[in-house]
Design a protein around this motif. Sequence first.
Motif, PDB file in Angstrom:
ATOM      1  N   PRO A 141      28.702  41.283 -34.026  1.00 26.87           N
ATOM      2  CA  PRO A 141      29.946  41.488 -34.780  1.00 26.87           C
ATOM      3  C   PRO A 141      29.864  42.650 -35.763  1.00 26.87           C
ATOM      4  O   PRO A 141      30.890  43.186 -36.182  1.00 26.87           O
ATOM      5  N   ASN A 142      28.653  43.062 -36.115  1.00 24.78           N
ATOM      6  CA  ASN A 142      28.488  44.146 -37.091  1.00 24.78           C
ATOM      7  C   ASN A 142      28.644  45.524 -36.461  1.00 24.78           C
ATOM      8  O   ASN A 142      29.373  46.382 -36.974  1.00 24.78           O
ATOM      9  N   ASP A 143      27.955  45.754 -35.343  1.00 23.22           N
ATOM     10  CA  ASP A 143      28.018  47.087 -34.742  1.00 23.22           C
ATOM     11  C   ASP A 143      28.705  47.106 -33.381  1.00 23.22           C
ATOM     12  O   ASP A 143      28.914  48.181 -32.796  1.00 23.22           O
ATOM     13  N   GLY A 144      29.067  45.917 -32.853  1.00 23.58           N
ATOM     14  CA  GLY A 144      29.774  45.862 -31.576  1.00 23.58           C
ATOM     15  C   GLY A 144      28.901  46.071 -30.363  1.00 23.58           C
ATOM     16  O   GLY A 144      29.405  46.100 -29.239  1.00 23.58           O
ATOM     17  N   ASN A 145      27.602  46.238 -30.550  1.00 30.67           N
ATOM     18  CA  ASN A 145      26.699  46.438 -29.414  1.00 30.67           C
ATOM     19  C   ASN A 145      26.635  45.181 -28.553  1.00 30.67           C
ATOM     20  O   ASN A 145      26.557  44.059 -29.063  1.00 30.67           O
ATOM     21  N   VAL A 146      26.677  45.384 -27.243  1.00 28.50           N
ATOM     22  CA  VAL A 146      26.660  44.277 -26.291  1.00 28.50           C
ATOM     23  C   VAL A 146      25.253  44.122 -25.731  1.00 28.50           C
ATOM     24  O   VAL A 146      24.612  45.107 -25.352  1.00 28.50           O
ATOM     25  N   THR A 147      24.773  42.906 -25.679  1.00 28.75           N
ATOM     26  CA  THR A 147      23.459  42.628 -25.119  1.00 28.75           C
ATOM     27  C   THR A 147      23.576  41.496 -24.102  1.00 28.75           C
ATOM     28  O   THR A 147      24.568  40.772 -24.054  1.00 28.75           O
ATOM     29  N   MET A 148      22.553  41.359 -23.286  1.00 30.21           N
ATOM     30  CA  MET A 148      22.476  40.256 -22.332  1.00 30.21           C
ATOM     31  C   MET A 148      21.090  39.630 -22.432  1.00 30.21           C
ATOM     32  O   MET A 148      20.078  40.301 -22.214  1.00 30.21           O
ATOM     33  N   ILE A 149      21.060  38.374 -22.781  1.00 36.68           N
ATOM     34  CA  ILE A 149      19.805  37.634 -22.830  1.00 36.68           C
ATOM     35  C   ILE A 149      19.646  36.905 -21.498  1.00 36.68           C
ATOM     36  O   ILE A 149      20.494  36.085 -21.127  1.00 36.68           O
ATOM     37  N   ALA A 150      18.591  37.215 -20.773  1.00 37.39           N
ATOM     38  CA  ALA A 150      18.367  36.618 -19.458  1.00 37.39           C
ATOM     39  C   ALA A 150      17.324  35.516 -19.572  1.00 37.39           C
ATOM     40  O   ALA A 150      16.169  35.769 -19.912  1.00 37.39           O
ATOM     41  N   LYS A 151      17.750  34.277 -19.311  1.00 38.10           N
ATOM     42  CA  LYS A 151      16.866  33.125 -19.440  1.00 38.10           C
ATOM     43  C   LYS A 151      16.393  32.667 -18.062  1.00 38.10           C
ATOM     44  O   LYS A 151      17.186  32.552 -17.128  1.00 38.10           O
TER      45      LYS A 151
END
Length: 396
Positions: free
Chosen positions: A77-87
């Motif tokens: 929410p701070n910088d808008g960067n999108v990540t994907m955590i792969a479990k």
Amino acid sequence: MDRIPQELALDILSRLPIPSLVQSKSVCQDWSTLTHDQLLVNKHFKQMVENDPSFILQIMGYSIQNQLYFGDLSSDPNDGNVTMIAKKLTIPPLLNFHLVSSCNGLLLLRATHPSFELCIYNPFTRDYIELPKLSRHDGVRGFGFDPTTKKYKVVEISYKRTTPFTFSHRVVRFGMRRSHQTETSSSSLIESEVHILTVGSPTWRNLGCFPFRFMWQKSQVLVNRKLHWRTTTNLIMSFDLATEQFKEVPRPDVITSNSDRRFHELVILRGCLSAVSFDGNNQELEIWVMKEYAVKDSWVKQFNIGAYVPKIFQSNYQCHSSSNSRFYLPKNCIQVLCLLRNGGILLQYGNKAIVFYDSHCRTFQDIQVTFEGISSCFTAVAHVASLNSTDTFVDA
């Protein structure tokens, strides 16, 4: 639990993410019973379909290819960067396997096993079913749900050559439809031999041969309860899981058998059949969307995506010219994964990067994909997780 009306309990549980829903089975016996309720299975699936899809990722590598991961997108929410955590997911006891496709929360896996070659697996309930062997050469496969019989079906298309021939005009019958197509060849005709299996049946059925060669695709295209493939002659062919017949689907006018512009792949974007193509110099990716299924005039060029190379590849590529700072990748390195609710598009570049394309600002953002313990090449398939199994069905 007894004090909560069942309808309310089902509504609450249907909104949980699939890992939490699976864990809720251990809360009490009543909750465990509810997670097997077909009403909850259907309600939860319909909730998930409305959201952005998750992903199943398979690691690619000689020593670690027998591993699946579940990936969800999240944004800061701070910088808008999108990540994907792969479990990491639990996998069935297979010697070796390849992820073929996803349908209604179920995965079709091609396996190396003494007694079977294909299996259907739900990575969250961990239920899987082995499918009968079929003696054939490798080809393309499809997996889907037949709403008329409430059964799942697997289609396998292999190829064989007929005797040498030369022809300039041929009338082809497939299903109940006649199609006129012009081809010229002085070599052997390669026909598609089609087999189909109704899951639960002990044997495959041979549907015969068809004069088309279908292109292999990274992810299946199941729209309007029909599987879709593109052919080497630039046609779009559908296979109806109910009638078990092929039919040609009208394509955009810009794509013809005689033009230089060809399909790169077929994809599904928010439930619509879509076609990806490149312009003559392979710099811009075009996405055409069929807004109304099987209506030729409903094809719309909805996206034009410029050239881009993710940072992970840039050190291996030189600039196109001294005055142009853009980088370039071959078109076959790019795969359209899905269209998000915010209008953004997810693209996979090669087997190492997932990129978010903002269609409004026409900007690219590399998505950081974080694996548990390893980082490697991977292939990704859009997936709607569910509690579904092959002995039940999702009324989608």
